[in-house]
Design a protein around this motif. Structure first.
Motif, PDB file in Angstrom:
ATOM      1  N   ILE A  88       0.839  -1.206   0.000  1.00 39.64           N
ATOM      2  CA  ILE A  88       0.000   0.000   0.000  1.00 39.64           C
ATOM      3  C   ILE A  88       0.871   1.252   0.000  1.00 39.64           C
ATOM      4  O   ILE A  88       0.597   2.228  -0.707  1.00 39.64           O
ATOM      5  CB  ILE A  88      -0.936  -0.006   1.221  1.00 39.64           C
ATOM      6  N   GLU A  89       1.965   1.220   0.769  1.00 38.85           N
ATOM      7  CA  GLU A  89       2.852   2.388   0.871  1.00 38.85           C
ATOM      8  C   GLU A  89       3.593   2.670  -0.430  1.00 38.85           C
ATOM      9  O   GLU A  89       3.893   3.831  -0.743  1.00 38.85           O
ATOM     10  CB  GLU A  89       3.861   2.170   1.999  1.00 38.85           C
ATOM     11  N   THR A  90       3.917   1.627  -1.185  1.00 36.01           N
ATOM     12  CA  THR A  90       4.751   1.796  -2.374  1.00 36.01           C
ATOM     13  C   THR A  90       3.998   1.620  -3.693  1.00 36.01           C
ATOM     14  O   THR A  90       4.501   2.034  -4.746  1.00 36.01           O
ATOM     15  CB  THR A  90       5.912   0.787  -2.355  1.00 36.01           C
ATOM     16  N   SER A 112       7.061   5.812  -3.394  1.00 34.34           N
ATOM     17  CA  SER A 112       6.142   5.389  -4.431  1.00 34.34           C
ATOM     18  C   SER A 112       6.886   4.621  -5.520  1.00 34.34           C
ATOM     19  O   SER A 112       7.840   5.132  -6.118  1.00 34.34           O
ATOM     20  CB  SER A 112       5.441   6.611  -5.043  1.00 34.34           C
ATOM     21  N   ASP A 113       6.481   3.377  -5.743  1.00 32.32           N
ATOM     22  CA  ASP A 113       7.069   2.501  -6.749  1.00 32.32           C
ATOM     23  C   ASP A 113       8.561   2.270  -6.519  1.00 32.32           C
ATOM     24  O   ASP A 113       9.319   2.055  -7.463  1.00 32.32           O
ATOM     25  CB  ASP A 113       6.850   3.075  -8.155  1.00 32.32           C
ATOM     26  N   LEU A 114       8.994   2.302  -5.261  1.00 28.48           N
ATOM     27  CA  LEU A 114      10.418   2.113  -4.969  1.00 28.48           C
ATOM     28  C   LEU A 114      10.601   1.376  -3.646  1.00 28.48           C
ATOM     29  O   LEU A 114      10.066   1.774  -2.621  1.00 28.48           O
ATOM     30  CB  LEU A 114      11.138   3.467  -4.884  1.00 28.48           C
ATOM     31  N   ILE A 115      11.367   0.291  -3.709  1.00 27.89           N
ATOM     32  CA  ILE A 115      11.826  -0.389  -2.495  1.00 27.89           C
ATOM     33  C   ILE A 115      13.300  -0.711  -2.680  1.00 27.89           C
ATOM     34  O   ILE A 115      13.687  -1.418  -3.623  1.00 27.89           O
ATOM     35  CB  ILE A 115      11.045  -1.699  -2.236  1.00 27.89           C
ATOM     36  N   VAL A 116      14.124  -0.164  -1.825  1.00 26.81           N
ATOM     37  CA  VAL A 116      15.560  -0.461  -1.813  1.00 26.81           C
ATOM     38  C   VAL A 116      15.838  -1.299  -0.574  1.00 26.81           C
ATOM     39  O   VAL A 116      15.475  -0.909   0.533  1.00 26.81           O
ATOM     40  CB  VAL A 116      16.411   0.822  -1.801  1.00 26.81           C
TER      41      VAL A 116
END
Length: 227
Positions: A88-90, A112-116
């Motif tokens: 939900i967060e990304t 948004s649309d990013l997970i590192v």
């Protein structure tokens, strides 16, 4: 990478003066269980290339992961509560997020649309290195590809098999494409290494004017992976 004995000479502190990078032609699509070393040698025979001790092979993570059966169909993934929240967060698919969490030690950054994430191998990567391209046709399912389980071990195994089949002492690097902070584009990064130093430590050596180097460590394996 053919370099007049870089692998052998680096151990002696002697550096080669020439480096040649050669692409392996007509490498077939890789499936689970594929013997990467045997396929490589078959392709080199067709190219009339003989390997020599000191040569270094750079294999992309994607073919290694495919050979190791690291494909996962997202249709088979059941996301947990943490994955649903992060989804939900990304805005990312909760099933993909579940895999990212399972492959990671910790999430470094999210937007948004990013997970590192810090991958369990210790590498900082977007989506924990999970890839969605060039895996299988869309009609076969929603497939993604995870990194190899132990790229260093795989590199050592490939190196040993090259020795057994050819009698040549070669180096092996497994590379992945990664982005860099504050810079567009991706470059090759070594995630598995065998038969050569990953880093050449120049600290304490004199510079051109005899001044000892304080913080100079050359990422040799990364340089070759990027090449």
């Amino acid at each position: 990478v053919k370099d007049s004995g870089l692998n052998r000479n680096m151990r002696k502190g002697v550096w080669a003066t020439d480096v040649t990078v050669t692409a392996i032609h007509d490498f077939p699509l890789v499936v689970s269980g594929c013997d990467i070393v045997e396929v490589t040698l078959t392709c080199l025979t067709k190219q009339e290339i003989l390997i020599q001790s000191g040569d270094i092979f750079v294999f992309t993570q994607k073919i290694v992961s495919k050979a190791e059966g690291r494909e996962v169909n997202l249709q088979d993934v059941v996301p947990g509560e943490e994955a649903k929240k992060l989804s939900i967060e990304t805005g990312k698919d909760s099933r993909l997020v579940e895999l990212i969490l399972s492959e990671s030690e910790q999430i470094i950054r999210k937007a948004s649309d990013l997970i590192v994430a810090e991958h369990r191998l210790g590498i900082i990567l977007a989506n924990a290195g999970i890839d969605h391209s060039n895996i299988k046709p869309d009609e076969s399912g929603d497939w993604v590809l995870l990194l190899p389980v132990d790229p260093d071990l795989t590199s050592r195994q490939y190196r040993q098999k090259f020795w057994e089949l050819t009698g040549q002492d070669v180096g092996v690097i497994i590379s992945d494409s990664v982005g860099r902070a504050w810079r567009n584009g991706t470059v090759g990064l070594a995630i598995g290494v065998a038969g050569l130093p990953a880093i050449e430590d120049h600290r304490g050596k004199p510079d051109l004017f005899g001044v000892p180097l304080v913080s100079s460590q050359e990422a040799v394996a990364d340089e070759l992976a990027s090449a």
